[in-house]
Scaffold this active site. Structure first.
Site, short mmCIF file in Angstrom:
data_model
loop_
_atom_site.label_atom_id
_atom_site.label_comp_id
_atom_site.label_asym_id
_atom_site.label_seq_id
_atom_site.Cartn_x
_atom_site.Cartn_y
_atom_site.Cartn_z
N GLY A 297 0.82 -1.21 0.00
CA GLY A 297 0.00 0.00 0.00
C GLY A 297 0.86 1.26 0.00
N SER B 67 4.80 -5.41 -3.23
CA SER B 67 4.52 -4.00 -3.39
C SER B 67 5.21 -3.19 -2.28
CB SER B 67 3.00 -3.78 -3.44
OG SER B 67 2.69 -2.51 -3.93
N TYR B 68 4.47 -2.38 -1.52
CA TYR B 68 5.10 -1.61 -0.45
C TYR B 68 5.59 -2.50 0.69
CZ TYR B 68 6.19 2.40 2.45
OH TYR B 68 6.86 3.34 3.22
N ASP C 189 4.41 -6.56 -14.95
CA ASP C 189 4.01 -5.50 -14.03
C ASP C 189 4.69 -4.20 -14.43
OD1 ASP C 189 3.19 -3.97 -11.83
OD2 ASP C 189 4.88 -4.66 -10.60
N HIS D 224 1.67 -7.56 -11.15
CA HIS D 224 2.11 -7.07 -9.85
C HIS D 224 1.82 -8.07 -8.74
CE1 HIS D 224 3.41 -3.81 -7.24
NE2 HIS D 224 2.31 -3.91 -6.51
#
Length: 490
Positions: free
Chosen positions: A126, A222-223, A411, A464
């Site tokens: 996020g 991701s984050y 991605d 992703h």
């Protein structure tokens, strides 16, 4: 660290780009974009803050968990298929009693021989996105949600075929996690997230003592490229014998702002998404370093051109179809694990907002006062975010942890080009050269191994969220990593 930088105007443009081309649906990267955009005037440390919570401080937030495990057992999820042969648990672990901060978890034991298999903690990114909604329900969990938003079907490539998998919604304010002190949400940041996640683990192992000392791995995407290494570092510094940390895995993760940014634009050009003139202008006029405070007009124009070209593309999988419907279908469509339905987030949102489902998961919705959403709507800002994770990754390697950095190769949000640039910054020698790895006589991706036990792997045809798009290849990859064996060659 004392040194800090103000985000450059380039960051604003760069993330405006991502925000514009992903606005058709809420995704993990959207939260990254919103986070950067809303905080571009704030100051951020250039690397992980040096302060650490002492053992005595952490000991004071390990609470009495006796007897809580039985109450967390999930008897049956609504719409669950028959013949489920593994245990499921869900509930809350208090990480700070004074403020009433509690993190929600969903845990699935391995479907066979659970007592002999490792434990994997999964974190989505996020910052502020749900590991239950993404990881468990759309990616690597045992079930997927059908298009009616009510029915579940089995995922034959679930990671609990090779491990016991623990999904954590973190920090407080994400998914079903909450705090009784509303001001807590404004204090969310990398360091708070790492501290609370460590407190969660210490308490969770007290609730599930049979997993103390079990081989333990942290994985995320991701984050979570920030979450995973920072939590691993906190575990090492805490040095608790109950947490037998063996390694970490990061998928399409942000780990170094400067090279991640440059790699994204280069990926666009090498995949024929932007013009030669555009990439030439970006290379000539844009400064990717975090020290850059202002970008020339030529850079701004070039990034604006990228926004215009990519406006109708799914950045998370540049070759994937888009979702053109909202909500759910009256009757379920025939599902397919191999062909990911782009409208899946709609189905998951409907399912997790069902009162029956929330009751089965022991979700304390009376504490939340808002509907479940994939990415948090109550975290107003992010207080700290280092520009790079590379020093932490080096420290983890020096402590002989096994590290897997993997990339779905279609991605565009945190593309494979970014990851290759970032890993090159580590300056590690190559131990095993670049080669293809195989599954069912087809190329599953490509891999190389660096010294100090760092493996880089691509997953062919994955976006992703790698397990969503290539579940079989993702399962083989994580199985090889957990077992400490190379990905299979031809």
């Amino acid at each position: 660290m004392k040194e800090s930088f103000i985000y450059s105007f380039f960051v604003f443009l760069f993330l405006c780009l991502l925000h514009c081309i992903t606005c058709y649906t809420v995704r993990q990267g959207d939260a990254v974009n919103k986070f950067y955009l809303s905080n571009r005037e704030r100051k951020f440390p250039s690397s992980l803050a040096s302060s650490h919570v002492s053992k005595s401080d952490l000991k004071s937030i390990v609470y009495d968990n006796y007897g809580l495990k039985d109450g967390d057992k999930v008897i049956r999820l609504p719409g669950q298929p028959n013949k489920v042969n593994f245990n499921q648990y869900a509930g809350y672990v208090t990480v700070h009693r004074a403020t009433g901060r509690a993190l929600f978890y969903y845990f699935v034991e391995a479907d066979e021989n659970s007592m002999s298999k490792p434990l994997v903690l999964w974190l989505n990114g996020g910052p502020g996105c749900s590991s239950l909604g993404y990881g468990a329900m759309e990616e690597l969990g045992p079930f997927r949600v059908m298009s009616d938003g009510k029915t579940l079907y089995r995922n034959p490539y679930a990671w609990n075929t090779v491990a016991n998998v623990l999904f954590l919604e973190s920090p407080a304010g994400v998914g079903f996690s909450y705090s009784n002190t509303t001001s807590d949400y404004a204090k969310s940041g990398d360091q708070r997230t790492a501290i609370d996640s460590l407190a969660f683990l210490l308490n969770w192992f007290e609730r599930f003592p049979e997993y103390k000392g079990r081989e333990f791995f942290i994985a995320g995407e991701s984050y979570a490229g920030h979450y995973v290494p920072q939590l691993a570092l906190a575990i090492l510094h805490h040095n608790d014998s109950s947490i037998n940390l063996k390694g970490i895995a990061i998928g399409n993760g942000v780990i170094n702002y400067e090279t991640d940014s440059k790699g994204m634009f280069d990926y666009f050009w090498t995949h024929a998404l932007i013009a030669d003139e555009t990439i030439h202008a970006i290379h000539k006029f844009c400064n990717f370093s975090p020290e850059a405070f202002q970008q020339p007009l030529e850079c701004q124009r070039a990034v604006g051109e990228v926004i215009g070209v990519l406006d109708d593309l799914d950045l998370y999988n540049i070759y994937a179809p888009l979702c053109f419907s909202s909500g759910v279908t009256p009757t379920p469509k025939p599902p397919s694990i191999e062909n990911f339905d782009p409208c899946t987030p709609n189905y998951v949102e409907a399912y997790l907002n069902s009162p029956e489902v929330q009751k089965a998961l022991h979700a304390n919705v009376t504490k939340l006062n808002y509907t479940w959403s994939a990415c948090s709507e109550v975290i107003p800002n992010w207080s700290d975010s280092p520009f790079t994770m590379l020093p932490i990754i080096k420290e983890l390697l020096s402590n002989k942890l096994r590290i897997l950095k993997y990339s779905g190769d279609v991605d565009g949000n945190v593309p494979v080009t970014s990851t290759r640039y970032s890993l090159n910054e580590l300056g590690l020698a190559v131990k095993s050269p670049w080669r293809a790895w195989m599954l069912n006589n087809e190329v599953g991706g490509y891999t190389l191994v660096y010294e100090h036990n760092l493996t880089f792997a691509t997953v062919r045809g994955a976006g992703h969220e790698v397990p969503s798009y290539q579940p079989a290849r993702a399962l083989l990859m994580i199985k090889s990593f957990l077992q400490g064996v190379p990905l299979p060659a031809a």
